[in-house]
Design a protein around this motif. Structure first.
Motif, mmCIF file in Angstrom:
data_model
loop_
_atom_site.group_PDB
_atom_site.id
_atom_site.type_symbol
_atom_site.label_atom_id
_atom_site.label_comp_id
_atom_site.label_asym_id
_atom_site.label_seq_id
_atom_site.Cartn_x
_atom_site.Cartn_y
_atom_site.Cartn_z
ATOM 1 N N VAL A 1 -5.169 -17.133 4.310
ATOM 2 C CA VAL A 1 -6.043 -17.583 3.219
ATOM 3 C C VAL A 1 -5.349 -17.216 1.909
ATOM 4 C CG1 VAL A 1 -8.390 -17.474 2.281
ATOM 5 C CG2 VAL A 1 -8.010 -16.974 4.704
ATOM 6 N N ASP A 2 -4.972 -18.218 1.116
ATOM 7 C CA ASP A 2 -4.079 -17.887 -0.004
ATOM 8 C C ASP A 2 -4.772 -17.308 -1.240
ATOM 9 O OD1 ASP A 2 -5.188 -20.135 -1.000
ATOM 10 O OD2 ASP A 2 -3.343 -21.329 -1.072
ATOM 11 N N THR A 3 -6.109 -17.201 -1.199
ATOM 12 C CA THR A 3 -6.787 -16.529 -2.315
ATOM 13 C C THR A 3 -7.135 -15.085 -1.964
ATOM 14 O OG1 THR A 3 -8.800 -17.573 -1.495
ATOM 15 C CG2 THR A 3 -7.778 -18.575 -3.418
ATOM 16 N N LEU A 4 -6.560 -14.584 -0.870
ATOM 17 C CA LEU A 4 -6.881 -13.238 -0.385
ATOM 18 C C LEU A 4 -5.679 -12.293 -0.506
ATOM 19 C CD1 LEU A 4 -8.852 -11.307 1.083
ATOM 20 C CD2 LEU A 4 -8.040 -12.266 3.243
ATOM 21 N N TYR A 5 -5.929 -11.109 -1.066
ATOM 22 C CA TYR A 5 -4.877 -10.103 -1.206
ATOM 23 C C TYR A 5 -5.345 -8.777 -0.620
ATOM 24 C CZ TYR A 5 -2.552 -13.308 -4.420
ATOM 25 O OH TYR A 5 -1.923 -14.389 -4.966
ATOM 26 N N ILE A 6 -4.382 -7.995 -0.126
ATOM 27 C CA ILE A 6 -4.707 -6.695 0.466
ATOM 28 C C ILE A 6 -3.958 -5.609 -0.309
ATOM 29 C CG2 ILE A 6 -4.514 -5.265 2.565
ATOM 30 C CD1 ILE A 6 -4.190 -8.779 3.304
ATOM 31 N N LEU A 7 -4.680 -4.545 -0.649
ATOM 32 C CA LEU A 7 -4.032 -3.379 -1.254
ATOM 33 C C LEU A 7 -4.127 -2.247 -0.238
ATOM 34 C CD1 LEU A 7 -2.630 -2.083 -3.672
ATOM 35 C CD2 LEU A 7 -4.857 -1.616 -4.673
ATOM 36 N N PRO A 8 -3.011 -1.933 0.435
ATOM 37 C CA PRO A 8 -3.071 -0.970 1.542
ATOM 38 C C PRO A 8 -3.204 0.475 1.071
ATOM 39 C CG PRO A 8 -0.839 -1.801 1.276
ATOM 40 C CD PRO A 8 -1.669 -2.510 0.254
ATOM 41 N N ALA A 9 -3.710 1.323 1.966
ATOM 42 C CA ALA A 9 -3.822 2.752 1.678
ATOM 43 C C ALA A 9 -2.489 3.420 1.936
ATOM 44 C CB ALA A 9 -4.892 3.370 2.566
ATOM 45 N N SER A 10 -2.313 4.578 1.330
ATOM 46 C CA SER A 10 -1.128 5.371 1.588
ATOM 47 C C SER A 10 -1.332 6.162 2.866
ATOM 48 C CB SER A 10 -0.913 6.304 0.407
ATOM 49 O OG SER A 10 -0.016 7.308 0.767
ATOM 50 N N GLN A 11 -0.273 6.367 3.627
ATOM 51 C CA GLN A 11 -0.405 7.133 4.867
ATOM 52 C C GLN A 11 -0.055 8.591 4.700
ATOM 53 O OE1 GLN A 11 2.078 4.850 7.556
ATOM 54 N NE2 GLN A 11 0.385 4.907 8.993
ATOM 55 N N THR A 12 0.725 8.879 3.674
ATOM 56 C CA THR A 12 1.317 10.208 3.636
ATOM 57 C C THR A 12 0.664 11.154 2.635
ATOM 58 O OG1 THR A 12 2.906 9.336 2.070
ATOM 59 C CG2 THR A 12 3.570 9.425 4.375
ATOM 60 N N ARG A 13 -0.016 10.571 1.631
ATOM 61 C CA ARG A 13 -0.486 11.435 0.555
ATOM 62 C C ARG A 13 -1.774 12.166 0.890
ATOM 63 N NH1 ARG A 13 2.767 9.995 -4.019
ATOM 64 N NH2 ARG A 13 4.126 8.381 -3.217
ATOM 65 N N GLU A 14 -2.049 13.148 0.055
ATOM 66 C CA GLU A 14 -3.328 13.864 0.101
ATOM 67 C C GLU A 14 -4.431 12.949 -0.417
ATOM 68 O OE1 GLU A 14 -3.708 17.339 0.816
ATOM 69 O OE2 GLU A 14 -1.696 17.006 1.652
ATOM 70 N N LYS A 15 -5.638 13.127 0.123
ATOM 71 C CA LYS A 15 -6.765 12.300 -0.320
ATOM 72 C C LYS A 15 -7.041 12.473 -1.815
ATOM 73 C CE LYS A 15 -9.348 11.652 3.912
ATOM 74 N NZ LYS A 15 -8.781 10.400 4.360
ATOM 75 N N GLU A 16 -6.724 13.640 -2.350
ATOM 76 C CA GLU A 16 -7.010 13.908 -3.765
ATOM 77 C C GLU A 16 -6.124 13.090 -4.694
ATOM 78 O OE1 GLU A 16 -7.308 16.174 -1.375
ATOM 79 O OE2 GLU A 16 -9.475 16.260 -1.712
ATOM 80 N N ALA A 17 -5.136 12.387 -4.110
ATOM 81 C CA ALA A 17 -4.302 11.504 -4.920
ATOM 82 C C ALA A 17 -5.136 10.393 -5.543
ATOM 83 C CB ALA A 17 -3.181 10.912 -4.070
ATOM 84 N N LEU A 18 -6.296 10.101 -4.951
ATOM 85 C CA LEU A 18 -7.209 9.121 -5.550
ATOM 86 C C LEU A 18 -8.037 9.838 -6.609
ATOM 87 C CD1 LEU A 18 -8.788 7.200 -2.518
ATOM 88 C CD2 LEU A 18 -6.869 6.496 -3.930
ATOM 89 N N THR A 19 -7.671 9.649 -7.880
ATOM 90 C CA THR A 19 -8.472 10.262 -8.936
ATOM 91 C C THR A 19 -9.423 9.209 -9.490
ATOM 92 O OG1 THR A 19 -6.861 9.626 -10.597
ATOM 93 C CG2 THR A 19 -6.590 11.801 -9.606
ATOM 94 N N LYS A 20 -10.514 9.675 -10.102
ATOM 95 C CA LYS A 20 -11.471 8.752 -10.686
ATOM 96 C C LYS A 20 -10.792 7.863 -11.726
ATOM 97 C CE LYS A 20 -16.090 10.441 -10.565
ATOM 98 N NZ LYS A 20 -17.150 11.239 -11.181
ATOM 99 N N ASP A 21 -9.977 8.474 -12.585
ATOM 100 C CA ASP A 21 -9.305 7.702 -13.634
ATOM 101 C C ASP A 21 -8.300 6.714 -13.048
ATOM 102 O OD1 ASP A 21 -10.724 9.133 -15.424
ATOM 103 O OD2 ASP A 21 -9.074 10.476 -16.013
ATOM 104 N N GLY A 22 -7.562 7.179 -12.031
ATOM 105 C CA GLY A 22 -6.560 6.322 -11.398
ATOM 106 C C GLY A 22 -7.204 5.112 -10.745
ATOM 107 N N VAL A 23 -8.280 5.366 -10.012
ATOM 108 C CA VAL A 23 -8.980 4.263 -9.333
ATOM 109 C C VAL A 23 -9.544 3.303 -10.373
ATOM 110 C CG1 VAL A 23 -10.931 3.673 -7.827
ATOM 111 C CG2 VAL A 23 -9.510 5.669 -7.293
ATOM 112 N N GLU A 24 -10.093 3.854 -11.437
ATOM 113 C CA GLU A 24 -10.683 3.011 -12.485
ATOM 114 C C GLU A 24 -9.632 2.090 -13.114
ATOM 115 O OE1 GLU A 24 -12.381 5.042 -15.885
ATOM 116 O OE2 GLU A 24 -13.691 3.323 -16.275
ATOM 117 N N LYS A 25 -8.451 2.665 -13.356
ATOM 118 C CA LYS A 25 -7.376 1.891 -13.974
ATOM 119 C C LYS A 25 -7.019 0.689 -13.080
ATOM 120 C CE LYS A 25 -3.046 2.933 -14.005
ATOM 121 N NZ LYS A 25 -1.888 3.798 -13.844
ATOM 122 N N VAL A 26 -6.869 0.952 -11.785
ATOM 123 C CA VAL A 26 -6.502 -0.117 -10.843
ATOM 124 C C VAL A 26 -7.616 -1.166 -10.755
ATOM 125 C CG1 VAL A 26 -5.980 -0.636 -8.417
ATOM 126 C CG2 VAL A 26 -4.969 1.383 -9.507
#
Lengths: 270, 83
Positions: free
Chosen positions: A80-105
């Protein structure tokens, strides 16, 4: 402005990733530009279900930390060409997801996408909180089973107190109940909670009922979102759920068992 | 279900047990959820103050907030040990 939808449940193994894959594919199939984000940092799985595991180069955390651009990390679906996937990281700590970082993305994605589907990890820890924080709507995936229903109720409490909408005093996150792995014949025997039971306990609007089906495993084996199995009951049930999410009225299906004849009951033990 | 059960109409009703248990636990947990965040700490500090005068155990102080439409009532229950 994109609509941000979190797929969440509290309990693990109830069908969050299966649902994220099908709902996002369904939205994209109808022409809406859709991105599905895997928030399960450490345990990447959405890529397998979407059959793009070998195309992952950069991931969500790389983008947050400025090591890759969004365009480098987004994987375009081959079906489906209107569909995109943003995969998760396998190696990092969960805390790598910060509120500000997620908001920016999410803000950057909001500029070009119609729908952002956030596939939450199980539990009520950091990753799950990040997945639901920016949500406008929540699909609460629930199995007709005591621990799943209880955990769903806890997640509803968190949506109502810890989401951005709750913190900012805005309209609350719009909640949808998606009942998965539903077995109508066990419900009819009084062995499984019915749709009405779960609706009564959780008291949120029903988005859909996905019947328990062998198709779901078959589809995940091949990396095919169930909704693309268009002839199957589970695929059609997801299709209905997507239609309802977009505001269409659809009658609920697959909620009663195929009645067996008198003789097959006698010989197969009902 | 066996052949005879079919005619007796005997059915396994574990789903209704599940529903009843869930209604109770969910109602209880929703009640807890509506309590303000400061309650555990308030309870702890109250315990410390009371302990300056009377020896009581942790479970002998109960603190709850009851919300009505117009006001909230802080309910404090302290059980003193028997003399």
């Amino acid at each position: 402005m994109a609509r941000i939808i979190v797929v969440t449940s509290g309990k693990g193994g109830v069908g969050k990733t299966t649902t994220s894959a099908s709902i996002s594919t369904g939205l994209a199939k109808r022409g809406h530009k859709t991105v599905v984000i895997d928030f399960d940092v450490g345990l990447r799985n959405l890529d397998l279900i979407m059959n793009c595991e070998r195309r992952v180069v950069y991931d969500f955390v790389n983008v947050i930390q400025g090591e890759a651009s969004l365009n480098q990390a987004l994987i375009r679906d081959k079906r489906v060409d209107t569909l995109y996937i943003l995969p998760a990281s396998q190696t990092r700590e969960k805390e790598a997801l910060t509120k500000d970082g997620v908001e920016k993305v999410i803000n950057e994605l909001s500029e070009t996408f119609d729908y952002i589907v956030c596939d939450s990890p199980a539990g009520i820890e950091h990753g799950a909180l990040m997945a639901l924080y920016y949500a406008d709507e929540a699909i609460v995936v629930t199995n007709p089973e005591v621990s799943s229903v209880r955990d769903s109720d806890r997640i509803l409490g968190i949506l109502q107190s810890k989401s951005r909408r709750a913190e900012m005093g805005q309209d609350q996150v719009k909640e949808h109940l998606l009942l998965t792995r539903y077995n109508p014949s066990r419900v009819e025997k009084g062995e499984m909670l019915s749709v009405a039971d779960v609706e009564e306990i959780l008291a949120i609007p029903l988005l859909g009922v996905i019947p328990e089906s062998q198709i779901v495993l078959n589809a995940s084996n091949q990396g095919l979102p169930v909704i693309l199995e268009e002839d199957s009951d589970a695929g059609q049930a997801y299709e209905d759920a997507v239609a309802r999410l977009l505001g269409e009225e659809r009658e609920h299906r697959f909620m009663t068992s195929q009645k067996k004849g008198f003789f097959s009951r006698m010989f197969k033990g009902g | 279900m066996s052949f005879l059960d079919y005619f007796k109409g005997k059915k396994n009703k574990s789903a209704s047990v599940a529903k009843e248990r869930l209604q109770i636990i969910v109602a209880h947990e929703r009640g807890q959820r509506e309590q303000p965040d400061y309650l555990p700490q308030l309870q702890q500090e109250l315990l410390e103050v009371i302990r300056k005068y009377v020896q009581i155990s942790d479970d002998m102080v109960q603190v709850e907030v009851d919300r009505n439409e117009s006001c909230s009532v802080l309910e404090l229950n302290v059980t003193l040990p028997e003399r």
